[in-house]
Write an enzyme that holds these catalytic residues in place. Structure first.
Site, PDB file in Angstrom:
ATOM      1  N   ALA A 118      17.793  -5.946  55.909  1.00 24.30           N
ATOM      2  CA  ALA A 118      16.829  -5.867  54.802  1.00 24.30           C
ATOM      3  C   ALA A 118      15.875  -4.673  54.951  1.00 24.30           C
ATOM      4  CB  ALA A 118      16.035  -7.158  54.741  1.00 24.30           C
ATOM      5  N   PRO A 119      15.449  -4.031  53.866  1.00 24.32           N
ATOM      6  CA  PRO A 119      15.714  -4.393  52.472  1.00 24.32           C
ATOM      7  C   PRO A 119      17.119  -4.048  51.969  1.00 24.32           C
ATOM      8  CG  PRO A 119      14.349  -2.430  52.582  1.00 24.32           C
ATOM      9  CD  PRO A 119      14.498  -2.913  53.998  1.00 24.32           C
ATOM     10  N   GLY A 120      17.897  -3.246  52.720  1.00 25.05           N
ATOM     11  CA  GLY A 120      19.296  -3.092  52.326  1.00 25.05           C
ATOM     12  C   GLY A 120      19.740  -1.692  51.968  1.00 25.05           C
ATOM     13  N   LYS A 122      20.789   0.714  53.913  1.00 24.97           N
ATOM     14  CA  LYS A 122      22.031   1.070  54.618  1.00 24.97           C
ATOM     15  C   LYS A 122      23.173   0.134  54.213  1.00 24.97           C
ATOM     16  CE  LYS A 122      19.235   3.005  58.280  1.00 24.97           C
ATOM     17  NZ  LYS A 122      17.941   2.446  57.829  1.00 24.97           N
ATOM     18  N   ASP A 164      18.471 -15.228  62.132  1.00 24.29           N
ATOM     19  CA  ASP A 164      18.324 -14.357  63.293  1.00 24.29           C
ATOM     20  C   ASP A 164      19.762 -13.999  63.700  1.00 24.29           C
ATOM     21  OD1 ASP A 164      18.248 -13.421  65.928  1.00 24.29           O
ATOM     22  OD2 ASP A 164      16.390 -14.493  66.326  1.00 24.29           O
ATOM     23  N   ASP A 180      20.172  -1.437  63.171  1.00 16.53           N
ATOM     24  CA  ASP A 180      19.047  -0.599  62.743  1.00 16.53           C
ATOM     25  C   ASP A 180      17.805  -1.409  63.136  1.00 16.53           C
ATOM     26  OD1 ASP A 180      17.866   1.595  61.436  1.00 16.53           O
ATOM     27  OD2 ASP A 180      17.701   0.463  59.573  1.00 16.53           O
ATOM     28  N   CYS A 233      13.376   4.313  64.098  1.00 14.16           N
ATOM     29  CA  CYS A 233      12.579   5.452  63.626  1.00 14.16           C
ATOM     30  C   CYS A 233      11.382   5.628  64.557  1.00 14.16           C
ATOM     31  CB  CYS A 233      12.183   5.309  62.164  1.00 14.16           C
ATOM     32  SG  CYS A 233      11.049   3.977  61.845  1.00 14.16           S
TER      33      CYS A 233
HETATM   34  C1  LIG Z   1      14.356  -1.100  60.496  1.00  6.58           C
HETATM   35  S1  LIG Z   1      14.340  -2.540  59.519  1.00  6.58           S
HETATM   36  C2  LIG Z   1      15.941  -2.515  58.789  1.00  6.58           C
HETATM   37  C3  LIG Z   1      16.073  -1.581  57.605  1.00  6.58           C
HETATM   38  C4  LIG Z   1      17.427  -1.743  56.925  1.00  6.58           C
HETATM   39  N1  LIG Z   1      18.531  -1.560  57.831  1.00  6.58           N
HETATM   40  C5  LIG Z   1      17.601  -0.787  55.763  1.00  6.58           C
HETATM   41  O1  LIG Z   1      18.236   0.264  55.915  1.00  6.58           O
HETATM   42  O2  LIG Z   1      17.101  -1.083  54.670  1.00  6.58           O
HETATM   43  C6  LIG Z   1      14.546  -3.804  60.712  1.00  6.58           C
HETATM   44  C7  LIG Z   1      14.825  -5.181  60.141  1.00  6.58           C
HETATM   45  O3  LIG Z   1      15.133  -6.069  61.207  1.00  6.58           O
HETATM   46  C8  LIG Z   1      14.808  -7.382  60.784  1.00  6.58           C
HETATM   47  N2  LIG Z   1      14.878  -8.259  61.978  1.00  6.58           N
HETATM   48  C9  LIG Z   1      14.006  -8.349  62.999  1.00  6.58           C
HETATM   49  N3  LIG Z   1      14.463  -9.224  63.919  1.00  6.58           N
HETATM   50  C10 LIG Z   1      15.663  -9.703  63.462  1.00  6.58           C
HETATM   51  C11 LIG Z   1      16.624 -10.643  63.964  1.00  6.58           C
HETATM   52  N4  LIG Z   1      16.446 -11.231  65.141  1.00  6.58           N
HETATM   53  N5  LIG Z   1      17.722 -10.912  63.235  1.00  6.58           N
HETATM   54  C12 LIG Z   1      17.912 -10.292  62.040  1.00  6.58           C
HETATM   55  N6  LIG Z   1      17.034  -9.392  61.518  1.00  6.58           N
HETATM   56  C13 LIG Z   1      15.925  -9.102  62.220  1.00  6.58           C
HETATM   57  C14 LIG Z   1      13.454  -7.181  60.123  1.00  6.58           C
HETATM   58  O4  LIG Z   1      13.145  -8.230  59.256  1.00  6.58           O
HETATM   59  C15 LIG Z   1      13.671  -5.843  59.390  1.00  6.58           C
HETATM   60  O5  LIG Z   1      14.064  -6.082  58.070  1.00  6.58           O
END
Ligand SMILES: C[S@@+](CC[C@H](N)C(=O)[O-])C[C@H]1O[C@@H](n2cnc3c(N)ncnc32)[C@H](O)[C@@H]1O
Length: 302
Positions: A118-120, A122, A164, A180, A233
């Site tokens: 999320a938000p999606g 990639k 998770d 990511d 990042c």
């Molecule tokens: C860097 S952002 C991802 C951005 C996304 N890949 C994009 O391109 O739009 C990191 C994400 O990891 C999620 N996150 C954190 N811990 C997590 C877990 N244990 N399992 C799944 N998602 C997790 C967060 O909610 C956040 O949306």
């Protein structure tokens, strides 16, 4: 909170001044500049030529980026108001943020796990390039955005689950995995002046502990011969090279493999061969880190 001037914690300045040495002034100046605007053509909804033709008709200037035919810079103040964006033909995505999926290079036959989706942004790229995708995220509000993106961008080959990702139970493994990772979000400072208000060394250490757990889980979902990208990042070695080194110690079949990105300046990484740090002053991007890891067959290198 909205602030007029970009905020940098003194600890942050001290850390990167010492780490970057003579590169610091260019780095510091680049991360205070506004980022250029860029978009990705969502081929689920339109062809590249259709998007180019409709933008040209409106007199909007755009330039193709060298690393992928679907990636473009755009000179337009409010691209989120464009019909092409509203109807899901283009997504608005920062240049460096496009690179993990470009480097992962999934094939049309690949099953891909987008672990922190999320938000999606990639996920849109993966949907275009891969066969099918499982996209998970733990955050409910961000998941709502991912669900609406799934609909608007026609991500029909993407299954979405709020969980998770470490608790996903599947016997089936994946050809490609994208992690990511949630990080100290240093790169966001070019977009949001207040991004570093909460930043601290303690936060970096906490993120790093979590990332080490996540990278091994992500790696364990790979098929033998499969490849994953780990990206953040952040510029903190604790969240990047040290996380990769942790995985290499924990999983004997993990190998770092080279990344090639057309038209992107990449420097030699002294801490971890093959790991890529994108300096904002080199490619006019946010600061970014990515690494490609392969799961080699058992016994090949041992
Ligand atoms: C860097 S952002 C991802 C951005 C996304 N890949 C994009 O391109 O739009 C990191 C994400 O990891 C999620 N996150 C954190 N811990 C997590 C877990 N244990 N399992 C799944 N998602 C997790 C967060 O909610 C956040 O949306």
């Amino acid at each position: 909170m909205s602030i007029k001037k970009t905020f940098f914690p003194p600890e942050f300045i001290e850390k990167y001044k010492a780490m970057l040495g003579e590169e610091w002034p260019a780095f510091y100046s680049a991360i205070q500049e506004k980022r250029p605007k860029s978009f990705w053509v969502n081929t689920n909804k339109a062809t590249i030529d259709e998007v180019k033709a409709s933008l040209t008709k409106k007199g909007i200037k755009f330039t193709q980026l060298p690393f992928h035919e679907q990636a473009f810079l755009i000179e337009y103040e409010r691209p989120s108001e464009l019909d092409e964006y509203v109807t899901g033909k283009i997504s608005l995505q920062e240049k460096a943020s496009m690179l993990p999926v470009v480097a992962l290079a999934p094939k049309k036959t690949d099953y891909v796990f987008d672990t922190c989706a999320a938000p999606g942004m990639k996920t849109i790229q993966l949907s275009n390039l891969a066969g099918s995708v499982l996209a998970t995220d733990v955050h409910s509000k961000r998941m709502d955005i991912l669900m609406s993106i799934r609909k608007r961008f026609g991500l029909d080959n993407v299954a979405v689950k709020r969980i998770d990702f470490r608790n996903v139970k599947r016997n089936k493994k994946f050809d490609r995995v994208l992690l990511d990772a949630p990080c100290s979000s240093e790169g966001v400072v070019r977009k949001k002046r207040e991004a570093l208000l909460e930043w601290s060394e303690k936060m970096v250490r906490q993120k790093a502990a979590n990332q080490k757990q996540m990278i091994t889980h992500a790696f364990d979902y790979l098929k033998e011969g499969g490849e994953m990208i780990y990206s953040t990042c952040s510029f903190a070695p604790e969240e990047n090279e040290e996380v990769v080194q942790y995985l290499l110690r924990a999983r004997k079949t993990a190998r770092v493999i080279p990344i090639e990105l057309e038209g992107i300046k990449m420097r030699k990484n002294e801490l971890c061969e093959g790991c890529v740090r994108l300096y904002p002053q080199d490619n006019n991007t946010q600061q970014f880190f990515l690494v490609k890891i392969k799961k080699t067959p058992k016994g090949v290198f041992d």
